[in-house]
Write an enzyme that holds these catalytic residues in place. Structure first.
Site, PDB file in Angstrom:
ATOM      1  N   GLY A 268       0.857  -1.183   0.000  1.00  0.00           N
ATOM      2  CA  GLY A 268       0.000   0.000   0.000  1.00  0.00           C
ATOM      3  C   GLY A 268       0.888   1.227   0.000  1.00  0.00           C
ATOM      4  O   GLY A 268       1.345   1.690  -1.056  1.00  0.00           O
ATOM      5  N   SER A 269       1.205   1.709   1.213  1.00  0.00           N
ATOM      6  CA  SER A 269       2.135   2.848   1.308  1.00  0.00           C
ATOM      7  C   SER A 269       3.506   2.452   0.769  1.00  0.00           C
ATOM      8  O   SER A 269       4.207   3.265   0.166  1.00  0.00           O
ATOM      9  CB  SER A 269       2.276   3.278   2.772  1.00  0.00           C
ATOM     10  OG  SER A 269       1.025   3.635   3.301  1.00  0.00           O
TER      11      SER A 269
ATOM     12  N   TRP B  34      -7.875  -2.430  -4.110  1.00  0.00           N
ATOM     13  CA  TRP B  34      -8.335  -1.048  -3.962  1.00  0.00           C
ATOM     14  C   TRP B  34      -8.439  -0.310  -5.283  1.00  0.00           C
ATOM     15  O   TRP B  34      -8.347   0.918  -5.300  1.00  0.00           O
ATOM     16  CB  TRP B  34      -7.382  -0.231  -3.071  1.00  0.00           C
ATOM     17  CG  TRP B  34      -7.069  -0.769  -1.738  1.00  0.00           C
ATOM     18  CD1 TRP B  34      -5.842  -1.030  -1.229  1.00  0.00           C
ATOM     19  CD2 TRP B  34      -8.001  -1.082  -0.687  1.00  0.00           C
ATOM     20  NE1 TRP B  34      -5.941  -1.506   0.056  1.00  0.00           N
ATOM     21  CE2 TRP B  34      -7.258  -1.545   0.413  1.00  0.00           C
ATOM     22  CE3 TRP B  34      -9.395  -1.022  -0.588  1.00  0.00           C
ATOM     23  CZ2 TRP B  34      -7.858  -1.948   1.594  1.00  0.00           C
ATOM     24  CZ3 TRP B  34      -9.988  -1.425   0.587  1.00  0.00           C
ATOM     25  CH2 TRP B  34      -9.222  -1.873   1.659  1.00  0.00           C
TER      26      TRP B  34
ATOM     27  N   GLN C  22     -21.602  18.384  13.745  1.00  0.00           N
ATOM     28  CA  GLN C  22     -21.846  18.843  15.120  1.00  0.00           C
ATOM     29  C   GLN C  22     -22.780  20.056  15.117  1.00  0.00           C
ATOM     30  O   GLN C  22     -23.686  20.155  15.930  1.00  0.00           O
ATOM     31  CB  GLN C  22     -20.488  19.184  15.780  1.00  0.00           C
ATOM     32  CG  GLN C  22     -20.569  19.498  17.249  1.00  0.00           C
ATOM     33  CD  GLN C  22     -21.012  18.292  18.083  1.00  0.00           C
ATOM     34  OE1 GLN C  22     -20.928  17.152  17.646  1.00  0.00           O
ATOM     35  NE2 GLN C  22     -21.521  18.559  19.269  1.00  0.00           N
ATOM     36  N   ILE C  23     -22.565  20.957  14.177  1.00  0.00           N
ATOM     37  CA  ILE C  23     -23.384  22.176  14.118  1.00  0.00           C
ATOM     38  C   ILE C  23     -24.836  21.829  13.764  1.00  0.00           C
ATOM     39  O   ILE C  23     -25.769  22.493  14.213  1.00  0.00           O
ATOM     40  CB  ILE C  23     -22.754  23.194  13.127  1.00  0.00           C
ATOM     41  CG1 ILE C  23     -21.461  23.749  13.734  1.00  0.00           C
ATOM     42  CG2 ILE C  23     -23.727  24.322  12.775  1.00  0.00           C
ATOM     43  CD1 ILE C  23     -20.608  24.581  12.800  1.00  0.00           C
TER      44      ILE C  23
ATOM     45  N   THR D 243      -9.886   1.703  -8.015  1.00  0.00           N
ATOM     46  CA  THR D 243     -11.084   2.452  -8.388  1.00  0.00           C
ATOM     47  C   THR D 243     -11.451   2.033  -9.812  1.00  0.00           C
ATOM     48  O   THR D 243     -10.587   2.074 -10.699  1.00  0.00           O
ATOM     49  CB  THR D 243     -10.805   3.968  -8.301  1.00  0.00           C
ATOM     50  OG1 THR D 243     -10.440   4.264  -6.947  1.00  0.00           O
ATOM     51  CG2 THR D 243     -12.009   4.802  -8.716  1.00  0.00           C
TER      52      THR D 243
ATOM     53  N   GLN E   7     -20.914  32.513  20.124  1.00  0.00           N
ATOM     54  CA  GLN E   7     -19.534  32.523  19.604  1.00  0.00           C
ATOM     55  C   GLN E   7     -19.009  31.110  19.379  1.00  0.00           C
ATOM     56  O   GLN E   7     -18.236  30.855  18.458  1.00  0.00           O
ATOM     57  CB  GLN E   7     -18.612  33.249  20.588  1.00  0.00           C
ATOM     58  CG  GLN E   7     -18.695  34.754  20.480  1.00  0.00           C
ATOM     59  CD  GLN E   7     -17.595  35.442  21.266  1.00  0.00           C
ATOM     60  OE1 GLN E   7     -16.779  34.801  21.930  1.00  0.00           O
ATOM     61  NE2 GLN E   7     -17.567  36.764  21.191  1.00  0.00           N
TER      62      GLN E   7
ATOM     63  N   SER F  83      -2.032  10.551   5.107  1.00  0.00           N
ATOM     64  CA  SER F  83      -1.483  11.787   5.688  1.00  0.00           C
ATOM     65  C   SER F  83      -0.081  11.543   6.264  1.00  0.00           C
ATOM     66  O   SER F  83       0.795  12.407   6.175  1.00  0.00           O
ATOM     67  CB  SER F  83      -2.404  12.308   6.794  1.00  0.00           C
ATOM     68  OG  SER F  83      -3.546  12.893   6.217  1.00  0.00           O
TER      69      SER F  83
ATOM     70  N   GLU G 209      -4.270   7.947  -2.267  1.00  0.00           N
ATOM     71  CA  GLU G 209      -3.262   8.797  -2.943  1.00  0.00           C
ATOM     72  C   GLU G 209      -2.177   9.212  -1.955  1.00  0.00           C
ATOM     73  O   GLU G 209      -1.701  10.351  -1.985  1.00  0.00           O
ATOM     74  CB  GLU G 209      -3.931  10.027  -3.553  1.00  0.00           C
ATOM     75  CG  GLU G 209      -4.816   9.707  -4.740  1.00  0.00           C
ATOM     76  CD  GLU G 209      -4.078   9.723  -6.059  1.00  0.00           C
ATOM     77  OE1 GLU G 209      -3.171  10.560  -6.234  1.00  0.00           O
ATOM     78  OE2 GLU G 209      -4.393   8.892  -6.912  1.00  0.00           O
TER      79      GLU G 209
HETATM   80  C1  FAD Z   1     -11.559   3.895  -1.719  1.00  0.00           C
HETATM   81  C2  FAD Z   1     -10.148   3.655  -2.163  1.00  0.00           C
HETATM   82  C3  FAD Z   1      -9.787   3.862  -3.490  1.00  0.00           C
HETATM   83  C4  FAD Z   1      -8.481   3.608  -3.905  1.00  0.00           C
HETATM   84  N1  FAD Z   1      -8.167   3.719  -5.234  1.00  0.00           N
HETATM   85  C5  FAD Z   1      -6.967   3.251  -5.671  1.00  0.00           C
HETATM   86  C6  FAD Z   1      -6.678   3.145  -7.065  1.00  0.00           C
HETATM   87  O1  FAD Z   1      -7.510   3.503  -7.909  1.00  0.00           O
HETATM   88  N2  FAD Z   1      -5.498   2.605  -7.441  1.00  0.00           N
HETATM   89  C7  FAD Z   1      -4.569   2.187  -6.528  1.00  0.00           C
HETATM   90  O2  FAD Z   1      -3.522   1.700  -6.949  1.00  0.00           O
HETATM   91  N3  FAD Z   1      -4.775   2.309  -5.193  1.00  0.00           N
HETATM   92  C8  FAD Z   1      -5.961   2.813  -4.752  1.00  0.00           C
HETATM   93  N4  FAD Z   1      -6.224   2.891  -3.389  1.00  0.00           N
HETATM   94  C9  FAD Z   1      -5.198   2.432  -2.439  1.00  0.00           C
HETATM   95  C10 FAD Z   1      -4.673   3.528  -1.523  1.00  0.00           C
HETATM   96  O3  FAD Z   1      -3.818   4.382  -2.216  1.00  0.00           O
HETATM   97  C11 FAD Z   1      -4.020   2.831  -0.315  1.00  0.00           C
HETATM   98  O4  FAD Z   1      -5.072   2.349   0.502  1.00  0.00           O
HETATM   99  C12 FAD Z   1      -3.121   3.751   0.472  1.00  0.00           C
HETATM  100  O5  FAD Z   1      -1.964   4.022  -0.263  1.00  0.00           O
HETATM  101  C13 FAD Z   1      -2.708   3.155   1.816  1.00  0.00           C
HETATM  102  O6  FAD Z   1      -2.237   1.857   1.685  1.00  0.00           O
HETATM  103  P1  FAD Z   1      -2.775   0.713   2.675  1.00  0.00           P
HETATM  104  O7  FAD Z   1      -4.263   0.787   2.645  1.00  0.00           O
HETATM  105  O8  FAD Z   1      -2.158  -0.573   2.322  1.00  0.00           O
HETATM  106  O9  FAD Z   1      -2.331   1.169   4.121  1.00  0.00           O
HETATM  107  P2  FAD Z   1      -0.907   0.873   4.819  1.00  0.00           P
HETATM  108  O10 FAD Z   1       0.194   1.274   3.903  1.00  0.00           O
HETATM  109  O11 FAD Z   1      -0.901  -0.521   5.336  1.00  0.00           O
HETATM  110  O12 FAD Z   1      -0.946   1.878   6.036  1.00  0.00           O
HETATM  111  C14 FAD Z   1      -1.618   1.585   7.268  1.00  0.00           C
HETATM  112  C15 FAD Z   1      -1.344   2.733   8.233  1.00  0.00           C
HETATM  113  O13 FAD Z   1       0.060   2.795   8.518  1.00  0.00           O
HETATM  114  C16 FAD Z   1       0.564   4.074   8.216  1.00  0.00           C
HETATM  115  N5  FAD Z   1       1.947   3.971   7.718  1.00  0.00           N
HETATM  116  C17 FAD Z   1       2.433   3.135   6.760  1.00  0.00           C
HETATM  117  N6  FAD Z   1       3.740   3.351   6.573  1.00  0.00           N
HETATM  118  C18 FAD Z   1       4.107   4.341   7.426  1.00  0.00           C
HETATM  119  C19 FAD Z   1       5.302   5.015   7.710  1.00  0.00           C
HETATM  120  N7  FAD Z   1       6.440   4.725   7.056  1.00  0.00           N
HETATM  121  N8  FAD Z   1       5.304   5.987   8.661  1.00  0.00           N
HETATM  122  C20 FAD Z   1       4.164   6.294   9.322  1.00  0.00           C
HETATM  123  N9  FAD Z   1       2.988   5.698   9.095  1.00  0.00           N
HETATM  124  C21 FAD Z   1       2.953   4.739   8.160  1.00  0.00           C
HETATM  125  C22 FAD Z   1      -0.372   4.633   7.157  1.00  0.00           C
HETATM  126  O14 FAD Z   1      -0.316   6.042   7.111  1.00  0.00           O
HETATM  127  C23 FAD Z   1      -1.717   4.102   7.649  1.00  0.00           C
HETATM  128  O15 FAD Z   1      -2.203   4.937   8.658  1.00  0.00           O
HETATM  129  C24 FAD Z   1      -7.514   3.179  -2.966  1.00  0.00           C
HETATM  130  C25 FAD Z   1      -7.897   3.005  -1.620  1.00  0.00           C
HETATM  131  C26 FAD Z   1      -9.176   3.208  -1.227  1.00  0.00           C
HETATM  132  C27 FAD Z   1      -9.544   2.923   0.224  1.00  0.00           C
END
Ligand code: FAD
Length: 408
Positions: A135-136, A162, A361-362, A164, A303, A391, A388
């Site tokens: 993923g990441s 994942w 909330q509002i 799209t 406020q 954060s 994409e």
């Molecule tokens: C609705 C949806 C549509 C999508 N569409 C596409 C698409 O069209 N094509 C495509 O290829 N992908 C797509 N994605 C995939 C998306 O880009 C990934 O879900 C995303 O990159 C995160 O990967 P992961 O889900 O494996 O999370 P992970 O990489 O497993 O991350 C899990 C958690 O660990 C954190 N983490 C991981 N590494 C680190 C680090 N080094 N330091 C700190 N924190 C870290 C992450 O921030 C996250 O909070 C889609 C995902 C969703 C949910």
């Protein structure tokens, strides 16, 4: 004095108003239904195609706007309309950018039009990079592409997740490993043409938000594609791999891989989508706060509510400015020396999440029901800190860029 301006020109304003009209008149009334159905809103995509909003021409026109503001402006308006439907309309664009970034002119001319289909037979496209264990960490990718020289074909095997529009797309753009020794430098992108045997849809995901957008696994089993479906061509790939091998041997300068550069450039557009959702929720909350009476006065007279709205609007405007800066830099060919693309996506994504929560909330109890749209907007916004690049990954990119250090 010079020609600096943050004002849209007349052409941009009229395009913005045209998209806004479609978002208000066609997308908004359909939003709740397609969210409940959790299906691709083909009739809405077709409506968009009829007026030229879902088309390669429109996308290209905005993409090549010299100010850089065409795409973020279009994204903001569409996602102000509805994020799930919006993603169904612009999801094809991500795959198209994959081809525009890496393909030859011939490949662009052949495949990008097929991604959109035509008014009477609209199609969508998918960009498949993520995998269950990658993923990441894109370098952990396992989907393999092996060249069969005798037949001049590539054979793809692996599971993408994942994606799209995965499985329902006419054209799939698939990133795969061609040289496992080289990590992410050993990846290449491929076109899988319509109806290619060996490509099938796996699980379709039931999601928290953006439910009108189809998200699924894509399974590749001995999926054979013609040699010409390698984006950029074999000669260019061989040269790039040879350079990467040389660099690995000599420990030469670290070069950003092409896929990562594409992601960095597309991040402001994703940030603009988040701005659109945040703005939509803020507007509902502002109206509600002005009309909902408790303790004998509109709740905005407190406020505690008014200041929240002030902060929400300030954050939305700040997010848009970051998005516009990065978009302008990209169009002007200026490198993101401080990871400005990531900054814009990070801030806009986080803003969408907090602003939509504040809007709920509002609206009190009403905010928590499906009678009002902010509940859906909050669910939709949550994806903007995840896809994409999460954060955390944006912060990693920014911190590495600023420090020059390989922060882990
Ligand atoms: C609705 C949806 C549509 C999508 N569409 C596409 C698409 O069209 N094509 C495509 O290829 N992908 C797509 N994605 C995939 C998306 O880009 C990934 O879900 C995303 O990159 C995160 O990967 P992961 O889900 O494996 O999370 P992970 O990489 O497993 O991350 C899990 C958690 O660990 C954190 N983490 C991981 N590494 C680190 C680090 N080094 N330091 C700190 N924190 C870290 C992450 O921030 C996250 O909070 C889609 C995902 C969703 C949910």
């Amino acid at each position: 004095m010079g020609d600096f301006t943050l004002e849209l020109n007349d052409d941009q304003k009229s395009v913005r108003d045209w998209i806004h009209g479609f978002a208000a008149d066609v997308m908004r009334p359909a939003a709740a239904e397609w969210d409940e159905r959790e299906e691709t809103p083909w009739p809405v995509i077709q409506e968009a195609a009829k007026i030229g909003l879902y088309s390669l021409d429109f996308y290209a026109q905005q993409f090549f706007d010299p100010t850089g503001l065409g795409i973020p402006m279009a994204m903001e308006e569409l996602f102000w309309g509805d994020a799930g439907i919006g993603l169904s309309i612009v999801g094809t664009g991500l795959a198209a950018v994959g081809v525009l970034a890496n393909g030859t002119e011939e490949q662009i001319g052949t495949w990008v039009p097929q991604m959109y289909g035509d008014v009477n037979d609209v199609k969508v496209a998918a960009f498949c990079s993520s995998e269950p264990d990658a993923g990441s960490d894109v370098s952990a990718m396992r989907t393999r592409a092996v060249y069969d020289e005798a037949k001049d074909e590539w054979v793809l095997n692996g599971t993408k997740t994942w994606a799209t529009n995965g499985g329902i797309a006419a054209v799939h753009v698939v990133v795969a490993v061609v040289d496992p020794e080289l990590g992410s430098k050993g990846h290449a992108s491929f076109i899988v043409p319509p109806n290619t045997p060996g490509l099938s849809q796996g699980q379709k995901f039931k999601k928290h938000g953006i439910r009108a957008s189809h998200t699924a696994e894509v399974v590749l089993e001995d999926c054979r594609i013609p040699g010409e479906c390698l984006l950029g061509g074999k000669e260019k790939l061989d040269e790039r791999l040879a350079r990467a091998r040389e660099r690995a041997k000599t420990g030469g300068e670290r070069v950003k891989n092409a896929a990562m550069a594409t992601f960095e450039a597309s991040r402001p557009a994703v940030g603009a989508q988040a701005v659109g959702i945040a703005r939509a929720a803020y507007e509902v909350a502002l109206d509600y706060a002005k009309t909902r009476v408790q303790f004998g006065r509109p709740i905005i007279d407190n406020q505690g509510i008014a200041f929240q709205l002030a902060d929400m609007r300030t954050q939305i405007d700040a997010a848009r400015l970051l998005v516009w800066r990065a978009s302008w830099m990209a169009a002007a060919g200026r490198p993101f020396t401080s990871a400005e693309g990531s900054m814009s996506k990070l801030y806009a994504g986080e803003t969408a999440k907090t602003v939509t929560a504040q809007a709920m909330q509002i609206l009190g109890g009403n905010g928590y029901t499906r009678e009002y749209p902010v509940e859906r907007m909050h669910r939709d916004a949550a994806i903007y800190t995840i896809f994409e690049g999460t954060s955390e990954i944006q912060r990693l990119v920014i911190a590495r860029t600023l420090s020059g250090l390989p922060i882990r």
